[in-house]
Design a protein around this motif. Structure first.
Motif, PDB file in Angstrom:
ATOM      1  N   ILE A 100      10.638  33.629  32.416  1.00  0.00           N
ATOM      2  CA  ILE A 100      11.732  32.671  32.561  1.00  0.00           C
ATOM      3  C   ILE A 100      12.190  32.122  31.217  1.00  0.00           C
ATOM      4  CG2 ILE A 100      10.170  30.720  32.915  1.00  0.00           C
ATOM      5  CD1 ILE A 100      12.249  29.542  34.793  1.00  0.00           C
ATOM      6  N   ALA A 103      15.053  34.051  30.388  1.00  0.00           N
ATOM      7  CA  ALA A 103      16.011  34.308  31.471  1.00  0.00           C
ATOM      8  C   ALA A 103      17.288  33.490  31.295  1.00  0.00           C
ATOM      9  CB  ALA A 103      15.361  33.988  32.809  1.00  0.00           C
ATOM     10  N   GLU A 104      18.400  34.202  31.155  1.00  0.00           N
ATOM     11  CA  GLU A 104      19.699  33.533  31.066  1.00  0.00           C
ATOM     12  C   GLU A 104      20.346  33.377  32.443  1.00  0.00           C
ATOM     13  OE1 GLU A 104      22.086  35.665  28.293  1.00  0.00           O
ATOM     14  OE2 GLU A 104      20.753  35.257  26.589  1.00  0.00           O
ATOM     15  N   LYS A 105      19.977  34.255  33.389  1.00  0.00           N
ATOM     16  CA  LYS A 105      20.452  34.171  34.762  1.00  0.00           C
ATOM     17  C   LYS A 105      19.264  33.897  35.676  1.00  0.00           C
ATOM     18  CE  LYS A 105      24.271  37.398  33.973  1.00  0.00           C
ATOM     19  NZ  LYS A 105      24.888  38.688  34.387  1.00  0.00           N
ATOM     20  N   PRO A 106      19.498  33.324  36.876  1.00  0.00           N
ATOM     21  CA  PRO A 106      18.384  33.053  37.799  1.00  0.00           C
ATOM     22  C   PRO A 106      17.567  34.307  38.054  1.00  0.00           C
ATOM     23  CG  PRO A 106      20.362  31.948  38.567  1.00  0.00           C
ATOM     24  CD  PRO A 106      20.791  32.817  37.407  1.00  0.00           C
ATOM     25  N   MET A 107      16.252  34.153  37.992  1.00  0.00           N
ATOM     26  CA  MET A 107      15.350  35.281  38.161  1.00  0.00           C
ATOM     27  C   MET A 107      14.332  34.978  39.256  1.00  0.00           C
ATOM     28  SD  MET A 107      12.655  34.916  34.986  1.00  0.00           S
ATOM     29  CE  MET A 107      11.387  35.810  35.906  1.00  0.00           C
ATOM     30  N   GLU A 115      13.628  29.545  42.669  1.00  0.00           N
ATOM     31  CA  GLU A 115      13.962  28.174  42.305  1.00  0.00           C
ATOM     32  C   GLU A 115      12.711  27.312  42.410  1.00  0.00           C
ATOM     33  OE1 GLU A 115      17.051  27.074  45.001  1.00  0.00           O
ATOM     34  OE2 GLU A 115      15.678  26.743  46.680  1.00  0.00           O
ATOM     35  N   TYR A 136      15.592  29.367  38.673  1.00  0.00           N
ATOM     36  CA  TYR A 136      14.697  29.752  37.585  1.00  0.00           C
ATOM     37  C   TYR A 136      15.488  30.350  36.423  1.00  0.00           C
ATOM     38  CZ  TYR A 136      10.361  29.173  40.329  1.00  0.00           C
ATOM     39  OH  TYR A 136       9.315  28.667  41.041  1.00  0.00           O
ATOM     40  N   THR A 137      15.840  29.513  35.465  1.00  0.00           N
ATOM     41  CA  THR A 137      16.421  29.985  34.206  1.00  0.00           C
ATOM     42  C   THR A 137      15.762  29.221  33.069  1.00  0.00           C
ATOM     43  OG1 THR A 137      18.198  28.333  34.049  1.00  0.00           O
ATOM     44  CG2 THR A 137      18.661  30.342  35.334  1.00  0.00           C
ATOM     45  N   ASN A 140      17.360  25.716  32.608  1.00  0.00           N
ATOM     46  CA  ASN A 140      16.924  24.729  33.595  1.00  0.00           C
ATOM     47  C   ASN A 140      15.504  24.245  33.330  1.00  0.00           C
ATOM     48  OD1 ASN A 140      19.375  24.945  34.842  1.00  0.00           O
ATOM     49  ND2 ASN A 140      18.668  26.276  36.509  1.00  0.00           N
TER      50      ASN A 140
END
Length: 549
Positions: A100, A103-107, A115, A136-137, A140
């Motif tokens: 994460i 991670a730039e996009k939700p993973m 999340e 999950y980024t 965040n």
């Protein structure tokens, strides 16, 4: 009146003081700050623990946090004082999705979540604050951690450092980014004392020396001797071994029997992690950290450069790995690197109000060769201090000065290589020592061990002494409180077989003291130590073989 082993550190009053411990997984609160949690709670502090992940890689989070609650209770922290960020647990080299942190996009996490989430009766922090879970980024993750830090507003912060595990590394780096963001705010007033620690190499997987006759210090990690220490960070960047902060250990945590030692019992509460034998490495005569000062005057200054990108010198983090999941890290240097055509090659700091400056730290590139040979520090009154070279491997160069009413300061590179001849950081401090709620303390040392009751061989007549100082450079003097002995040239000279009580005090402040006992180690002590170690082995064997929910 009997004379007891004691240290003024434990006489401090921490009522009204908030402490924050940042742990990557449920059980890491133990190896990040077990002694400090227990000690500071005993002295009245309010301790908060936040877990960045739910520990859900291969175990139910409900079990992990049930164990955490039991462990925290042993250390004196109730369930109302821990929080869950609710992010996914990972494992290095698992072949699972990227971490994460990158991670730039939700993973999706290895446990199948996308999340933040909590457990029954204990929701994740973002949901508590905003009534919804957070995807999950990396952004965040940073936002949640930063919000929680500001929400608690702790005066003391203890955080995991750049360990082998990717989750440890992520929390370490994200915390440092959060602190950079906080310190960079206009009109910021939050400057906590920050201490960071390797949860593995100087914690759970440290050298297992608890069976020794005397309580041992936390040993320097060495590649090849400690399984979790595969890349040597010692004496690189900020991790100067001689500059580590060493806190004394509470008397309750120095007992030799696991079943009677709260820190050992807290370890055993995390039965799902099978960490019982880690007590042999974690229980030491000191608990060590690297202090990360937040009172850097550079964050209050307007900074300009004759050329080059000045953002590099403003980073709170000193490490910049390419990929946190890579076992042996590859560092990227973030440098203020002036143009070669630039004849000035200088940074200038301007403050709206006069500043007092007593210490400056200058950092170069994380390279094995020296890249900056000479630097000038120029003050508006005409004083010029020439220093250098900068140490290799990003280690800091400390410059002690005594300047008051400073409005501008210029750092000029005089001689530097073309490729790596820049600065990775410049820290400017108003005092030589950080001013925190932790008052100065001292601790008597023998054989590099923090000592409390110290057994010596029966034929020892001289013991070489030294004294660790935190927050002070004052002279220490010794007093013999009882026993037939004297101290000369920092050596205890012992005239008979009877115990000796020795006191060390600061020459200019007798409220800062340490009292220890030296005694002769005899056959009964050898037998007692043998029985103690046998009892501990049996205790671990029975515990490991028992059924745990």
């Amino acid at each position: 009146m009997s004379i007891a082993v004691a240290n003024s550190f434990f006489q401090q009053d921490y009522h009204g003081v908030r402490v924050l411990v940042l742990a990557p997984h449920p059980d890491d609160e133990i190896n990040v700050a077990g002694n400090m949690i227990y000690s500071l709670r005993q002295m009245g502090a309010e301790v908060f623990v936040v877990y960045s992940t739910n520990g859900d890689f291969d175990c139910r989070p409900e079990r992990r946090f049930a164990e955490a609650e039991k462990a925290l209770e042993v250390l004196g922290v109730d369930a109302e004082h821990y929080a869950l960020l609710g992010y996914g647990d990972t494992y290095n080299g698992s072949g699972k999705p990227q971490h994460i942190y990158h991670a730039e996009k939700p993973m999706c996490s290895p446990a199948g979540h996308m999340e933040t989430y909590g457990i029954a009766g204990h929701e994740d922090y973002h949901f508590i604050r905003h009534s919804h879970h957070n995807p999950y980024t990396g952004v965040n993750f940073l936002a949640d951690l930063q919000e929680y830090i500001l929400d608690i507003g702790a005066q003391l912060v203890f955080c995991v450092d750049y360990d082998l595990h990717a989750d440890h590394r992520a929390l370490s780096l994200v915390f440092e980014q959060a602190m950079e963001n906080i310190l960079s705010r206009k009109d910021n007033t939050y400057y906590p004392a920050v201490y960071k620690r390797f949860a593995y190499a100087t914690g759970f997987t440290a050298i297992r020396d608890f069976s020794a006759s005397n309580l041992q210090e936390t040993k320097r990690p060495i590649v090849g001797k400690i399984e979790s220490y595969r890349y040597d960070l010692m004496d690189k960047s900020i991790y100067q071994w001689t500059k580590r902060v060493r806190f004394p250990v509470h008397i309750d945590l120095r007992t030799g029997l696991f079943y009677d030692n709260p820190l050992a019992r807290a370890i055993f509460m995390h039965s799902s992690q099978h960490n019982e034998k880690n007590a042999y490495g974690l229980l030491n005569s000191d608990e060590i950290y690297w202090e990360r000062r937040t009172d850097n005057l550079a964050y209050k200054a307007d900074i300009t450069a004759s050329s080059g990108d000045i953002r590099a010198v403003m980073h709170f983090s000193k490490l910049n790995p390419r990929d946190i999941d890579r076992e042996i890290p590859q560092w990227q240097d973030r440098l203020w690197l002036p143009d070669q055509e630039d004849k000035l090659k200088q940074l200038q700091y301007r403050w709206p109000q006069p500043q007092q400056i007593e210490r400056i730290y200058l950092y170069g590139a994380m390279q094995e060769k020296i890249s900056v040979q000479e630097i000038r520090i120029i003050f508006p009154d005409g004083d010029i201090i020439t220093v250098g070279p900068l140490p290799a491997n990003g280690a800091p160069l400390a410059v002690d000065i005594d300047k008051k009413d400073v409005l501008t300061l210029t750092i000029q590179l005089v001689r530097a290589d073309a490729v790596y001849g820049g600065l990775s950081a410049c820290e400017i401090f108003p005092s030589k020592f950080s001013k925190t709620v932790i008052k100065p303390f001292i601790k008597i040392i023998a054989d590099d061990n923090f000592i409390y009751r110290y057994g010596c061989r029966k034929d020892d007549r001289k013991v070489q002494l030294s004294c660790y100082r935190y927050g002070t450079s004052q002279t220490v003097r010794y007093e013999i409180l009882s026993g037939n002995a004297q101290v000369a040239d920092d050596r205890l000279i012992w005239h008979d077989k009877n115990p000796v009580m020795l006191k060390a005090v600061l020459a200019d402040d007798e409220s800062v003291y340490d009292i220890v006992e030296f005694y002769r180690w005899g056959i009964k002590d050898t037998l007692r130590n043998y029985v103690r170690n046998l009892a501990n082995r049996l205790y671990i064997s029975n515990f490991a073989g028992a059924e745990h929910p």
